[in-house]
Write a protein that holds these residues in place. Structure first.
Motif, PDB file in Angstrom:
ATOM      1  N   LYS B  56       0.772  -1.133   0.038  1.00 53.01           N
ATOM      2  CA  LYS B  56       0.153  -0.024   0.041  1.00 53.01           C
ATOM      3  C   LYS B  56       0.715   1.324  -0.127  1.00 53.01           C
ATOM      4  N   ASN B  74      -5.501   0.842  -7.486  1.00 53.32           N
ATOM      5  CA  ASN B  74      -6.633   0.408  -6.474  1.00 53.32           C
ATOM      6  C   ASN B  74      -6.383  -0.862  -5.857  1.00 53.32           C
ATOM      7  N   TYR B  75      -6.994  -1.462  -4.894  1.00 50.62           N
ATOM      8  CA  TYR B  75      -6.805  -2.595  -4.429  1.00 50.62           C
ATOM      9  C   TYR B  75      -8.215  -3.330  -3.877  1.00 50.62           C
ATOM     10  N   GLU B  77      -9.586  -6.264  -1.209  1.00 50.19           N
ATOM     11  CA  GLU B  77      -9.445  -7.706  -0.266  1.00 50.19           C
ATOM     12  C   GLU B  77     -10.146  -8.858  -0.895  1.00 50.19           C
ATOM     13  N   THR B 107      -4.784  -9.885  -1.169  1.00 48.28           N
ATOM     14  CA  THR B 107      -5.135  -8.613  -1.729  1.00 48.28           C
ATOM     15  C   THR B 107      -4.647  -8.572  -3.170  1.00 48.28           C
ATOM     16  N   PHE B 109      -3.736  -5.858  -5.963  1.00 54.32           N
ATOM     17  CA  PHE B 109      -3.635  -4.399  -6.369  1.00 54.32           C
ATOM     18  C   PHE B 109      -3.413  -4.355  -7.729  1.00 54.32           C
ATOM     19  N   SER B 117      -0.548  -5.211 -12.117  1.00 56.81           N
ATOM     20  CA  SER B 117      -1.257  -5.851 -11.025  1.00 56.81           C
ATOM     21  C   SER B 117      -0.145  -6.454 -10.074  1.00 56.81           C
TER      22      SER B 117
END
Lengths: 360, 360
Positions: B56, B74-75, B77, B107, B109, B117
């Motif tokens: 993050k 963006n991410y 969960e 997670t 991303f 990603s």
């Protein structure tokens, strides 16, 4: 590309008829022989010529009035026609397979609408035929009966008080009548009630045959149902019996369609829509596959699963005939082999289906 | 009827790329682990949270400049997503099948184009992925290498002088690199040279997999070809080797297409046109059949056998993805069962194909 001038379709193909979602055509055939002349199988050329000559005298003189309609006749000698031209008569059910083989004396008389025809020097001297669209077996009988009377008024039939009309094959003795109806029963076929249906029909003195009559195969879920017995029964009873069985078959087919729609909607819709997709897009297609696909498209159109307006009942009936080998070959013009014809068949179907606002 | 708002397609699906008649996408994946933290399989929740937190910090702060392009991340969960939403990530190749299973800490991303990603807490702490349309494996490597450097500049990777980058599974030791290319090779498949192709590819240190990677099946004549060996080779050499094999496969597939057209024109045209007819008219259609039919339609469009302009390469690529179960289910909105979905799939395909002048 495809030349309509080379083909001529009978009125049973070009016109609609009663119950024609399920009944394609109705046919009466009378086997008749002339007294004092041997059956064609035993005749010499002169004797065969004599039969032809008698029929010419009856039919070619002027317009013939039969059962309130007027007919104008023409004739062809089988031996003067190419195998292709002969096969076209078979494909539109005007000639038997046997009659279309080369041979002396065989002559086909037919009126302009091809509703009324006589095969001369087939197995019997005369095979009088009436062919109407849809369920018209009673009307066909009236016409056949009238032309039969007309011919009999000008000559003498071989007739025995005991046996009735004499015929080359004993199965035609008596009335000499074969009444047959061409049924299109895809839903019954899919529900696999066919064996049972054939049994029931057999018990009622009827028989089920393929699209070109005895010994031929079924195609496109089309069958001919006809009387087996010609002896010891009155013509009207034979026809009444056939018609009542046909009405039963119509009911069964309609039930089968409803059940398919209710119980297996995805199966039937998918089958029909894929058949339509294949017909519209296949690059190569055999006669049998085309017949089968057309059968499902006809079913789909009648079950309102295919909504396209251009798939009219008459276009489908036309396609059922013109995709057959001889008609297709004639439409193409030049001679091509089987596999090339499969490509042309696909092209023809697509051309016909896509021809919007056409004459059909 | 179908709600596009529920799906978001990656740029590799929405954009054209080099050699995209045969190459659907190119993908680089780097397996990386953080020093002084156990592999996810041995981690506790706190340790997993720590990895997420580090990423993050790297990715979410601001716009990220990587290899001359700027990305905004963006991410999500995984555990907070429904199984349907997770499967959509699998279907567009952003997530492995394993990663899409419920589990703490996982997670994903991804940048807005979904080109770049990172799966966090998969088998390894980080699985950096770059996914580009067409044959773009070298460019994908440049991007992956740059994001790898960026992450490494903010933390410390588990790295051994002897083994290179350490990984949970020994098959990923060394470079941690998997370079893979999604190929669409219907003509090779039809010419049944596949076994031979797989052998050749195997001897060159590469492996062939299904559309969702290891252990998954092929569908629609689509295969993933990727490097087998990650250890003892330089990244550039691995990629060079893969690209040269892929160029060979492209050549083989093009040859196979030419041969089919030359030697079996009726077979291939008929197969393609029927596939198109079925796609346009079927009432019910499974994922696998749809993939196969789309494959032949793509082939037909590229071989100029299907002339319709509306079947664009991008529409076909879009269809290859949105007809898959999770995407289709999302487009429908309400939850329906498998067989109802097969009807909707047929409807969706027809809607998309018939939507003329659409945005695709």
């Amino acid at each position: 590309m495809f030349s309509d001038e080379n083909i001529s379709l009978s009125s049973w193909i070009k016109q609609r008829g009663s119950e024609d979602d399920i009944i394609l055509s109705s046919r009466i055939r009378l086997a008749r022989n002339l007294k004092e002349l041997p059956f064609p199988g035993q005749s010499n050329r002169k004797q065969m010529d004599q039969v032809v000559s008698i029929i010419k005298n009856v039919l070619l003189e002027k317009k013939i009035e039969v059962a309130g309609q007027s007919y104008k006749f023409n004739y062809i000698e089988i031996k003067k026609k190419t195998p292709l031209q002969r096969m076209m008569f078979v494909e539109k059910n005007l000639s038997s397979l046997d009659f279309a083989q080369d041979g002396y004396g065989k002559t086909l008389f037919f009126d302009q609408s091809e509703e009324l025809s006589i095969m001369v020097n087939e197995e019997d001297h005369l095979r009088i035929q009436v062919l109407l669209p849809g369920l018209g077996i009673k009307r066909a009988w009236v016409i056949a009966d009238a032309i039969d009377d007309l011919v009999e008024s000008k000559t003498e039939y071989a007739f025995s008080k005991k046996w009735g009309y004499l015929s080359a094959c004993p199965t035609n003795l008596g009335t000499g009548l074969r009444a047959s109806v061409m049924v299109h029963i895809p839903a019954l076929n899919l529900s696999s009630n066919m064996t049972r249906l054939f049994e029931v029909v057999g018990k009622l003195g009827l028989t089920v045959r393929g699209i070109y009559g005895e010994g031929s195969e079924s195609a496109g879920n089309i069958y001919q149902i006809s009387n087996q017995i010609t002896l010891g029964k009155k013509e009207e009873d034979i026809i009444e019996n056939l018609e009542s069985v046909i009405r039963h078959v119509i009911k069964q087919e309609k039930n089968a369609r409803e059940k398919l729609y209710k119980n297996r909607p995805v199966f039937i819709k998918d089958k029909i829509m894929r058949a339509y997709g294949k017909l519209k897009y296949a690059y190569s297609i055999s006669t049998n596959e085309a017949m089968e696909l057309l059968s499902y498209v006809k079913l789909g159109s009648e079950m309102d699963i295919i909504k396209e307006k251009e798939i009219s009942p008459l276009l489908l009936k036309r396609l059922f005939i013109i995709i057959r080998p001889a008609h297709l070959q004639s439409l193409i013009g030049e001679k091509i082999d089987n596999s090339a014809r499969d490509l042309k068949r696909a092209e023809l179907i697509q051309t016909e289906i896509n021809r919007k606002g056409g004459q059909i």
